[in-house]
Enzyme design. Structure first.
Site, PDB file in Angstrom:
ATOM      1  N   TYR A 142       0.827  -1.201   0.000  1.00 26.33           N
ATOM      2  CA  TYR A 142       0.000   0.000   0.000  1.00 26.33           C
ATOM      3  C   TYR A 142       0.870   1.263   0.000  1.00 26.33           C
ATOM      4  O   TYR A 142       0.482   2.277  -0.569  1.00 26.33           O
ATOM      5  CB  TYR A 142      -0.894   0.030   1.248  1.00 26.33           C
ATOM      6  CG  TYR A 142      -2.199  -0.692   1.105  1.00 26.33           C
ATOM      7  CD1 TYR A 142      -2.233  -2.055   0.845  1.00 26.33           C
ATOM      8  CD2 TYR A 142      -3.409  -0.018   1.252  1.00 26.33           C
ATOM      9  CE1 TYR A 142      -3.443  -2.724   0.739  1.00 26.33           C
ATOM     10  CE2 TYR A 142      -4.622  -0.678   1.146  1.00 26.33           C
ATOM     11  CZ  TYR A 142      -4.627  -2.035   0.892  1.00 26.33           C
ATOM     12  OH  TYR A 142      -5.822  -2.683   0.786  1.00 26.33           O
ATOM     13  N   LYS A 187       3.543 -15.464   3.201  1.00 28.90           N
ATOM     14  CA  LYS A 187       3.817 -16.224   1.969  1.00 28.90           C
ATOM     15  C   LYS A 187       5.331 -16.439   1.956  1.00 28.90           C
ATOM     16  O   LYS A 187       6.035 -16.052   1.014  1.00 28.90           O
ATOM     17  CB  LYS A 187       3.309 -15.416   0.764  1.00 28.90           C
ATOM     18  CG  LYS A 187       3.332 -16.158  -0.560  1.00 28.90           C
ATOM     19  CD  LYS A 187       2.296 -17.255  -0.697  1.00 28.90           C
ATOM     20  CE  LYS A 187       2.529 -18.041  -1.969  1.00 28.90           C
ATOM     21  NZ  LYS A 187       1.695 -19.260  -2.065  1.00 28.90           N
ATOM     22  N   ASP A 219      -2.461 -18.454   1.075  1.00 28.21           N
ATOM     23  CA  ASP A 219      -3.413 -19.173   0.208  1.00 28.21           C
ATOM     24  C   ASP A 219      -4.135 -20.258   1.009  1.00 28.21           C
ATOM     25  O   ASP A 219      -5.357 -20.428   0.927  1.00 28.21           O
ATOM     26  CB  ASP A 219      -2.719 -19.752  -1.042  1.00 28.21           C
ATOM     27  CG  ASP A 219      -1.399 -20.452  -0.752  1.00 28.21           C
ATOM     28  OD1 ASP A 219      -0.920 -20.417   0.403  1.00 28.21           O
ATOM     29  OD2 ASP A 219      -0.829 -21.055  -1.691  1.00 28.21           O
ATOM     30  N   ASP A 243      -6.274  -7.114   4.197  1.00 29.53           N
ATOM     31  CA  ASP A 243      -7.390  -6.479   3.493  1.00 29.53           C
ATOM     32  C   ASP A 243      -8.259  -7.550   2.841  1.00 29.53           C
ATOM     33  O   ASP A 243      -9.481  -7.568   2.981  1.00 29.53           O
ATOM     34  CB  ASP A 243      -6.841  -5.512   2.433  1.00 29.53           C
ATOM     35  CG  ASP A 243      -7.944  -4.856   1.629  1.00 29.53           C
ATOM     36  OD1 ASP A 243      -8.892  -4.351   2.256  1.00 29.53           O
ATOM     37  OD2 ASP A 243      -7.866  -4.864   0.384  1.00 29.53           O
ATOM     38  N   ASP A 247     -12.320  -9.218   4.154  1.00 28.02           N
ATOM     39  CA  ASP A 247     -13.550  -9.227   3.351  1.00 28.02           C
ATOM     40  C   ASP A 247     -14.076 -10.661   3.270  1.00 28.02           C
ATOM     41  O   ASP A 247     -15.281 -10.907   3.374  1.00 28.02           O
ATOM     42  CB  ASP A 247     -13.298  -8.705   1.921  1.00 28.02           C
ATOM     43  CG  ASP A 247     -13.640  -7.222   1.759  1.00 28.02           C
ATOM     44  OD1 ASP A 247     -13.433  -6.465   2.728  1.00 28.02           O
ATOM     45  OD2 ASP A 247     -14.112  -6.828   0.670  1.00 28.02           O
TER      46      ASP A 247
HETATM   47  C1  IPM Z   1     -10.372  -1.318   3.983  1.00 27.44           C
HETATM   48  C2  IPM Z   1     -10.644  -0.719   2.632  1.00 27.44           C
HETATM   49  C3  IPM Z   1      -9.491   0.200   2.233  1.00 27.44           C
HETATM   50  C4  IPM Z   1      -8.245  -0.647   2.160  1.00 27.44           C
HETATM   51  C5  IPM Z   1      -9.710   0.955   0.906  1.00 27.44           C
HETATM   52  C6  IPM Z   1     -10.979   1.782   0.928  1.00 27.44           C
HETATM   53  C7  IPM Z   1      -8.525   1.817   0.545  1.00 27.44           C
HETATM   54  O1  IPM Z   1     -10.879  -1.688   1.667  1.00 27.44           O
HETATM   55  O2  IPM Z   1     -10.281  -0.566   4.971  1.00 27.44           O
HETATM   56  O3  IPM Z   1     -10.275  -2.537   4.075  1.00 27.44           O
HETATM   57  O4  IPM Z   1      -7.955  -1.262   1.125  1.00 27.44           O
HETATM   58  O5  IPM Z   1      -7.509  -0.680   3.154  1.00 27.44           O
HETATM   59 MN    MN Z   2     -10.798  -3.719   2.424  1.00 24.81          MN
END
Ligand code: IPM
Ligand code: MN
Length: 353
Positions: A142, A187, A219, A243, A247
């Site tokens: 990032y 990894k 993975d 990240d 999700d």
């Molecule tokens: C998160 C989001 C952010 C990230 C985006 C909005 C930049 O997806 O907080 O997980 O990738 O960190």
């Molecule tokens: Mn995210």
């Protein structure tokens, strides 16, 4: 206590869910006898539109002067569809994380009993899942050097040992307070950074003999998380992997609209939902406010107010039991509730305690 809270509602559904969380925090402070003051500030596309900067200096100053930040979401389709945009809302979030030194992102992943059948995963599989993903937040790809020309692009994935040590320390401490089981996700079979993480964790583990450490390739972790989510207690990983995995973790709970997080580090702590700005739902009063409301529970817990945190969690559980739910998690055949209806129901519950 006396709380000074910076409210950064941002874009999309941000302002709608922020309003509910602020009202919930007000109600809890009233019940528990705390004083609270909220101050709004610009971030993301809203800040670009107003002043041309996604994390303006005034917002930074307010954050530094506050006890905590309640952050919602940034992002706007007009930037997503334009890869050539000079300035992007997400840069505001990244600048904020970096400038406030928020290197540790604590993301609890849990199954909610009333929602077991809401998950696309089988109920018996997600039942009992309850773990924390600790995501490094100010390093890795990032923030590494970027090259972007017409026919070449690269993102450098760099970590110093110091950055790895400080996030692993937090992970070991969390594990110590929980089931004493830490999964280091990397990894290391391919990436040099992964080997640095693994070596550092191995060195540090001698200082935490009470914590069992396991090492897992990312993975494999992605697969284990949905095959056997109850396996995990505390998981720690680098920025990009964290990240992606969180999700995925939201599938265990049933909706991205349920996961909250705390971003901690050197300066003011920040509390936020893990989801984005969900622009398709903007202004429709349909967004799930629970992730943001649960981030207020995390805020209270951070400030050593566990009863206030528990009250919010209890209210959220009760709302789920009572089917007071937005469309993303509503039971089949039951009319979904609006964002404001869910917020108001929860506030009412809190005031009746
Ligand atoms: C998160 C989001 C952010 C990230 C985006 C909005 C930049 O997806 O907080 O997980 O990738 O960190
Ligand atoms: Mn995210």
């Amino acid at each position: 206590m006396n709380f000074n809270i910076a409210v950064l509602a941002g874009d999309g559904i941000g302002p709608e869910i922020s309003r509910q969380a602020v009202a919930v925090m007000k109600a809890v402070c009233q019940v528990a006898g705390h004083r609270v003051k909220f101050t709004d500030a610009l971030v993301g596309a809203a800040a670009i539109d107003a002043v041309g900067d996604p994390f303006p200096p005034e917002t930074e100053k307010l954050c530094l002067d506050s006890d905590a930040i309640l952050f919602s979401a940034v992002g706007d389709p007009k930037y997503d569809l334009d890869p050539n945009a000079e300035v992007r809302p997400e840069q505001g979030l990244l600048a904020m994380r970096k400038k406030l030194g928020l290197f540790a992102n604590i993301r609890p992943v849990q199954a909610f009993a009333p929602l077991l059948h809401q998950s696309p995963l089988r109920a018996e599989l997600v039942a009992g899942a309850d773990f924390i993903c600790i995501r490094e937040l100010t390093g890795g790809m990032y923030f590494g050097e970027k090259v972007e020309t017409a026919d070449f692009a690269s993102d450098v994935n760099a970590y110093s040992k110091g950055e790895v040590v400080r996030i692993l320390r937090i992970a070991f401490e969390y594990a110590r307070k929980r089931r004493k089981f830490l999964t280091v996700v990397d990894k290391a079979n391919v990436l040099a950074t992964g080997r640095l993480w693994r070596k550092t964790a191995q060195e540090m583990s001698t200082n935490y003999p009470d914590v069992t450490v396991e090492y897992m390739y990312v993975d494999n972790a992605a697969m284990r998380m949905i095959r056997e989510p109850a396996h995990f207690d505390v998981m720690v990983t680098e920025n990009t992997f964290g990240d992606i995995l969180t999700d995925e973790g939201s599938v265990i709970s049933g909706s991205l609209g349920l996961l909250s997080s705390a971003s901690l580090g050197e300066k003011t702590p920040l509390f936020e939902p893990i989801h984005g700005s969900f622009p398709q739902a903007k202004g429709k009063n349909i967004a799930n406010p629970l992730a943001q409301i649960l981030s207020v529970a995390m805020l209270f817990e951070y400030f050593d107010c566990p009863d206030e945190g528990a009250l919010i969690r209890q209210a959220v559980d009760a709302s789920l039991q009572a089917n007071i739910r937005t469309a993303d998690i509503q039971a089949p055949g039951v009319e979904p509730c609006s964002t404001t209806r869910v917020g108001e129901w929860i506030i009412n519950y809190i005031q009746r305690r």
